[in-house]
Each structure stands twice: as structure tokens, then as C-alpha cells.
Scaffold this motif. Structure first.
Motif, short mmCIF file in Angstrom:
data_model
loop_
_atom_site.label_atom_id
_atom_site.label_comp_id
_atom_site.label_asym_id
_atom_site.label_seq_id
_atom_site.Cartn_x
_atom_site.Cartn_y
_atom_site.Cartn_z
N PHE A 33 -6.72 7.41 -24.68
CA PHE A 33 -6.48 6.88 -23.34
C PHE A 33 -7.22 7.75 -22.32
CE2 PHE A 33 -3.91 7.10 -19.39
CZ PHE A 33 -4.07 5.79 -18.98
N THR A 34 -8.02 7.11 -21.48
CA THR A 34 -8.72 7.82 -20.41
C THR A 34 -7.81 7.90 -19.20
OG1 THR A 34 -10.87 7.07 -21.22
CG2 THR A 34 -10.76 7.83 -18.94
N THR A 35 -7.38 9.09 -18.86
CA THR A 35 -6.34 9.27 -17.84
C THR A 35 -6.84 9.02 -16.42
OG1 THR A 35 -6.83 11.63 -17.58
CG2 THR A 35 -5.22 11.01 -19.29
N GLY A 36 -8.14 9.18 -16.20
CA GLY A 36 -8.65 9.12 -14.83
C GLY A 36 -8.56 10.45 -14.12
N ASP A 37 -8.03 11.46 -14.83
CA ASP A 37 -7.95 12.82 -14.28
C ASP A 37 -9.05 13.68 -14.86
OD1 ASP A 37 -5.70 12.57 -12.59
OD2 ASP A 37 -4.36 12.70 -14.31
N VAL A 38 -9.45 14.68 -14.12
CA VAL A 38 -10.37 15.68 -14.63
C VAL A 38 -9.60 16.98 -14.80
CG1 VAL A 38 -12.53 14.67 -13.84
CG2 VAL A 38 -11.18 16.04 -12.26
N ALA A 39 -10.00 17.75 -15.81
CA ALA A 39 -9.23 18.93 -16.17
C ALA A 39 -10.13 19.99 -16.77
CB ALA A 39 -8.13 18.55 -17.17
N VAL A 40 -9.57 21.17 -16.95
CA VAL A 40 -10.21 22.22 -17.74
C VAL A 40 -9.19 22.67 -18.79
CG1 VAL A 40 -11.69 22.99 -15.86
CG2 VAL A 40 -9.48 24.09 -16.21
N ILE A 41 -9.69 23.12 -19.93
CA ILE A 41 -8.84 23.64 -21.00
C ILE A 41 -9.42 24.98 -21.41
CG2 ILE A 41 -7.88 23.23 -23.30
CD1 ILE A 41 -8.41 20.25 -22.92
N ASP A 42 -8.58 26.00 -21.53
CA ASP A 42 -9.11 27.30 -21.92
C ASP A 42 -9.18 27.43 -23.44
OD1 ASP A 42 -6.58 28.03 -22.88
OD2 ASP A 42 -6.15 29.44 -21.28
N ALA A 43 -9.69 28.55 -23.90
CA ALA A 43 -9.90 28.75 -25.33
C ALA A 43 -8.60 28.72 -26.11
CB ALA A 43 -10.63 30.07 -25.57
N GLY A 44 -7.49 29.04 -25.46
CA GLY A 44 -6.20 29.02 -26.14
C GLY A 44 -5.51 27.67 -26.12
N GLY A 45 -6.11 26.69 -25.42
CA GLY A 45 -5.54 25.35 -25.39
C GLY A 45 -4.70 25.05 -24.17
N MET A 46 -4.60 25.98 -23.21
CA MET A 46 -3.83 25.70 -22.00
C MET A 46 -4.65 24.83 -21.05
SD MET A 46 -1.79 28.26 -19.37
CE MET A 46 -0.26 28.32 -20.31
N HIS A 47 -3.97 23.87 -20.40
CA HIS A 47 -4.62 22.87 -19.56
C HIS A 47 -4.37 23.14 -18.07
CE1 HIS A 47 -4.56 20.95 -23.45
NE2 HIS A 47 -5.12 19.84 -23.01
N ARG A 48 -5.41 22.88 -17.29
CA ARG A 48 -5.26 22.85 -15.83
C ARG A 48 -5.84 21.53 -15.34
NH1 ARG A 48 -8.50 24.08 -11.42
NH2 ARG A 48 -10.12 25.09 -12.70
N ILE A 49 -5.05 20.79 -14.58
CA ILE A 49 -5.49 19.51 -14.05
C ILE A 49 -6.21 19.75 -12.73
CG2 ILE A 49 -4.80 17.19 -13.37
CD1 ILE A 49 -4.28 17.89 -16.33
N VAL A 50 -7.48 19.40 -12.68
CA VAL A 50 -8.26 19.53 -11.45
C VAL A 50 -7.84 18.45 -10.46
CG1 VAL A 50 -10.58 19.43 -10.47
CG2 VAL A 50 -10.18 20.63 -12.64
N GLY A 51 -7.58 17.25 -10.95
CA GLY A 51 -7.12 16.16 -10.09
C GLY A 51 -7.70 14.84 -10.55
N ARG A 52 -7.55 13.82 -9.69
CA ARG A 52 -8.09 12.51 -10.00
C ARG A 52 -9.61 12.54 -9.89
NH1 ARG A 52 -5.34 9.59 -12.98
NH2 ARG A 52 -6.23 7.65 -12.18
N ALA A 53 -10.25 11.93 -10.86
CA ALA A 53 -11.71 11.89 -10.84
C ALA A 53 -12.22 11.20 -9.58
CB ALA A 53 -12.22 11.18 -12.08
N SER A 54 -11.46 10.22 -9.10
CA SER A 54 -11.92 9.42 -7.96
C SER A 54 -11.77 10.14 -6.63
CB SER A 54 -11.15 8.10 -7.91
OG SER A 54 -9.75 8.35 -7.80
N THR A 55 -10.88 11.13 -6.54
CA THR A 55 -10.62 11.76 -5.24
C THR A 55 -10.66 13.28 -5.28
OG1 THR A 55 -8.23 11.66 -5.65
CG2 THR A 55 -9.20 9.86 -4.37
#
Length: 471
Positions: free
Chosen positions: A351-373
């Protein structure tokens, strides 16, 4: 089985408070008997299709929803602040057959009453795991709200994953004052408590004073709630005895995380989810809680980042990509929207969430936000709005900030910040804030323009409506 604790008669010794909503308490036997009576009435009337629930924060709403789910009748939670056009869309699109409990005037459907003091004691067969439990609607930021059929299996998988991540047991008392028509307040905040067996105290409104007086061990809130508690040291101090504080539905500003830690001794747990997926990623109660990061996939969930070209994005904690995921709590599509379903769900179940994110080497996620805004492409750089917002919020004069990318002939997009200042910060000017951001972030991330506003447009869950700022 979604509610194993309601599948058998209640031993007298276990008949403690199950749900308290705005001062009205239902013991476990009350919830069992009243929800059974609702289920019996629906089945007796031959109601099998969806029923709409006017989802006010009330004990009757809880009884209606639990009763319908036990009967295998899908529910359609309707926000009580909906306009007539919104109500008509939700009822027509979902195919709701009736209102269950209270309803708005002139709604055009028959009403099945819900009585708190009614009691039914017949055995109600458990619906199948793949039966639709509810039809929840998206926020409608990109058009009319879309219906998402959510199964019993998906809800159970989500709640069991969170119980594991948070160490959530029947020894907890859950406190929140969130709306009962979204994933956060309804699925987690009501169905989670009933499934786990932890007493629920719903405060009616999520005020700092109400949270402080509730005496819980587990607290749910959106960032707006935690921001208000952070501004009330007395209320915050009352939460020191809690076991876990949880934030979701919107990004938690880092300064709020740090202030709550200072006042309560707790580091807030953050998690990530949406209507189409329920909750899929969370910080763990027994793990690191990093401000601005939402943790790790729940049991059975897979995540990946892809670039604009469809290639995998590195998990290095810095590279930004489109977040895709799959797992047992993820829905399989939108209600009667085959084109929208095909656009969001791949043939392999991602499923494509429409959000952009980063994931570190340990697998922890940070949500940058909506791709559109929230993903701004400026001068050849990809910039996350949240990073700039956090930098602005670190200034003493800034109370709220929302960053967007506006069209620019030279840069493609220019970084523009909408800022609400503190009552004593009216003298701060644009150049001061731009220079302040420049001390901690790269030059290309500094706002090109600051627009001072009285407040930011938000929805019922406290999310800033950036589409309105862009307009």
C-alpha cells in the motif's frame, strides 16, 4: 474473536468498571448485557447491512458500536460535527440501512434505539475474522471522503500488535478524550480497551485538568492535547504516576516532547497509522523513544521506501522516500472505488501511503510528512517541512508553525512558513526567524518567507490542514 472478554458471563469478582464516558460508568456486566441487547435487536430486525452511528463521546455510542460488532453488522461512524452534505455522502456511499442510537434530525433513515439499561444474555455467534467490522472514512483532503472497509481480523491484528509494543494489559487504566469516529479514539481508544480488558476513562473533552484528574496508567492524546498539558505544569505533574503516554494522529513537535519529559519524567511514545492501515509502526514501551521518530513496524508489518523512479531508497536515517507497507491490519481497498484502489494498492499487496519518510539502519522510522504538502523540492533539494517546523518551534516567540512549498519560477518551490507567535512575542520579525533557522539547518532549508497568522487551520484530530494554507 474481537472481544474475548465479552464472550462469556462475567464472574462477580471480575465485574469492575469497563467504560466511563464523561462521568457515566458501565461495569463489565453492564457492557456485556447492553451490547448483547443491541446485537439481539439488530439480528431480530434482520439488519445485516451497515448501520450509522452518530459518534458522540457517550456511553451509548460505546454500547452501540460494541453491540453492532458483536452482531456482525458493520458500523459507519459519523462525526457529530458533520454538515448535512457530509452526512448524506457517508450514508449514501456506505449504503447504511439505519441509524443505531441517536441520530441527527431529518437524516432519512429508520432508527434502532440503544438503551443503556437494556440487558440481553443470549449467546451471540462471533462474526468471521474476515467480516467487515466498520466502514471508516478518510479525511477527504483530496476530494470526497473515501470509505475503507475494515475487517475484524485487521482490528484484532492492530490491537494485539500495540498491546505487545506498549505492554498494554488489563492492569492498565486507559484515559483519553478523543473523538470516537477516528482510528485513534475509536479503534485504539475504545475497542482496544475492551479487547485488552483495561478500564477506559473517556474524559469527554481532552483538557489538561480532566487528564490530571483521571488517575490512569495509559494516556492517549494528539499533539494539541500534549501541547496544552505541556503549558500546564500542574496538570503535567499529575501524570508522573502514569506508566505510558502515547501521541499520534499528527507529528508531535520536538519541543513538546522535551517539555513533557521535563514536567512528567515520561518520554512520549509516538506511533504511525492512517485510516487505510490502522496503526502499523510504533515506538516500543521497552525501547528507545527518539523525538520526532515513530518507531518500528508492528508484528507482521513490512515497510519499504521507494524513490520517484521506483527504486529502493537507502535506510540511512537521512534519505527520503515514499513509504509503502503491507501487513495484516492493512485494508485491501476503498469501498466501490476501483480506480483509487488500483492507484494505492499494488498487485503484491503493498500500500502506497502517500507519506514520505526516512528509516535508519536499525529500522526506526521518521515520517517526513505527506508527499503532496510536506515534501518540498526547492532548488534541486528535497526538504522535509517537519524539520523546518521543529527548528522554528525552538524559538521562544513561536507557538505554532506550518511550512509549505509554494510555486517559484526560479526554485520550483520556495519554502514558506506560516507562524503563530506567543502573546509576548509579537515583536519578532521575519528576518530574525529566518536567521534563527539558519543557525541549525542548511541554507537551502531556511524559509524564504515568513507569514504571521493568528492560528493554523486544523481538523478534528488536530492536524494542520496544509491544503488550506496552499490555497
Amino acid at each position: 474473536m474481537l472481544f474475548p472478554l465479552l464472550s462469556a458471563p462475567v464472574p462477580t469478582a471480575d465485574d469492575g468498571p469497563a467504560v466511563t464516558v464523561d462521568g457515566v460508568t458501565l461495569r463489565r456486566s453492564d457492557l456485556l448485557g447492553a451490547s448483547t441487547a443491541v446485537a439481539e435487536r439488530l439480528l431480530g430486525l434482520g439488519v445485516r447491512g451497515p448501520v450509522a452511528v452518530w459518534a458522540t463521546p457517550s456511553a451509548a455510542t460505546v454500547v452501540a458500536i460494541v453491540g453492532a460488532l458483536r452482531a456482525g453488522v458493520p458500523i459507519v461512524p459519523v462525526p457529530p460535527d458533520s454538515g448535512t452534505g457530509e452526512v448524506a455522502h457517508l450514508l449514501g456511499d456506505s449504503g447504511a440501512q439505519a441509524w443505531l442510537g441517536a441520530s441527527p434530525d431529518a437524516a432519512g433513515l429508520p432508527t434502532v434505539p440503544v438503551r443503556l439499561h437494556a440487558r440481553g444474555w443470549h449467546h451471540i455467534p462471533e462474526p468471521g475474522a474476515d467480516a467487515v467490522a466498520m466502514i471508516m472514512y478518510t479525511s477527504g483532503t483530496t476530494g470526497a471522503p473515501k470509505g475503507v472497509p475494515v475487517t475484524h481480523r485487521a482490528i484484532a491484528a492492530c490491537l494485539d500488535g500495540l498491546a505487545d509494543a506498549w505492554g498494554w494489559t488489563d492492569a492498565d487504566t486507559l484515559v483519553h478524550g478523543l473523538p470516537l469516529f477516528h482510528v485513534h479514539g475509536l479503534v485504539l481508544g475504545v475497542l482496544g480497551a475492551v479487547r485488552v480488558g483495561s478500564p477506559l476513562v473517556h474524559t469527554g473533552r481532552p483538557t489538561p485538568a480532566a487528564y490530571a484528574a483521571a488517575g490512569g496508567t495509559l494516556y492517549f492524546g494528539v499533539p494539541t492535547v500534549w501541547s496544552r498539558i505541556a503549558a500546564d505544569p500542574g496538570a503535567a505533574a499529575a501524570l508522573r504516576g502514569a506508566r505510558l503516554l502515547v501521541s499520534g494522529s499528527a507529528p508531535l513537535p520536538v519541543p513538546v516532547f522535551e517539555r513533557i519529559r521535563e514536567l512528567t519524567g515520561h518520554e512520549i511514545v509516538e506511533r504511525y497509522g492512517m485510516t487505510e492501515t490502522l496503526i502499523t509502526v510504533s515506538t516500543r514501551a521497552d525501547g528507545e523513544r527518539r523525538p520526532g521518530w515513530v518507531g518500528f513496524p508492528l508484528d507482521g508489518v513490512e515497510t519499504r521506501l521507494v524513490g520517484d523512479d521506483g527504486a529502493a531508497v537507502r535506510r540511512d536515517g537521512e534519505s527520503i522516500g515514499s513509504l509503502q507497507l503491507r501487513g495484516p491490519m492493512v485494508a485491501s481497498g476503498y469501498l466501490r472505488r476501483p480506480e483509487a484502489t488500483a492507484e494505492a494498492w499494488g498487485a503484491d499487496g503493498w500500500f502506497t501511503t502517500g507519506d514520505v519518510a526516512v528509516i535508519d539502519a536499525g529500522g526506526m522510522h521518521r515520517i517526513v510528512g505527506r508527499a503532496s504538502t510536506d515534501l518540498i523540492k526547492t532548488g534541486g533539494f528535497r526538504v522535509g517541512a517537519g524539520e523546518i517546523e521543529t527548528a522554528l518551534l525552538a524559538h521562544d516567540a513561536v507557538r505554532e508553525a506550518a511550512v509549505v512549498g509554494l510555486p517559484d519560477d526560479d526554485l520550483g518551490q520556495r519554502v514558506v512558513a506560516f507562524v503563530v507567535v506567543e502573546s509576548d512575542g509579537a515583536r519578532v520579525d521575519s528576518s530574525t526567524l529566518i536567521e534563527f533557522v539558519g543557525r541549525t539547518l542548511s541554507k537551502h532549508k531556511r524559509p524564504r518567507e515568513i507569514r504571521f497568522v493568528v492560528d493554523l487551520p486544523r481538523n478534528a484530530m488536530g492536524k494542520v490542514q496544509k491544503k488550506l494554507l496552499l490555497d
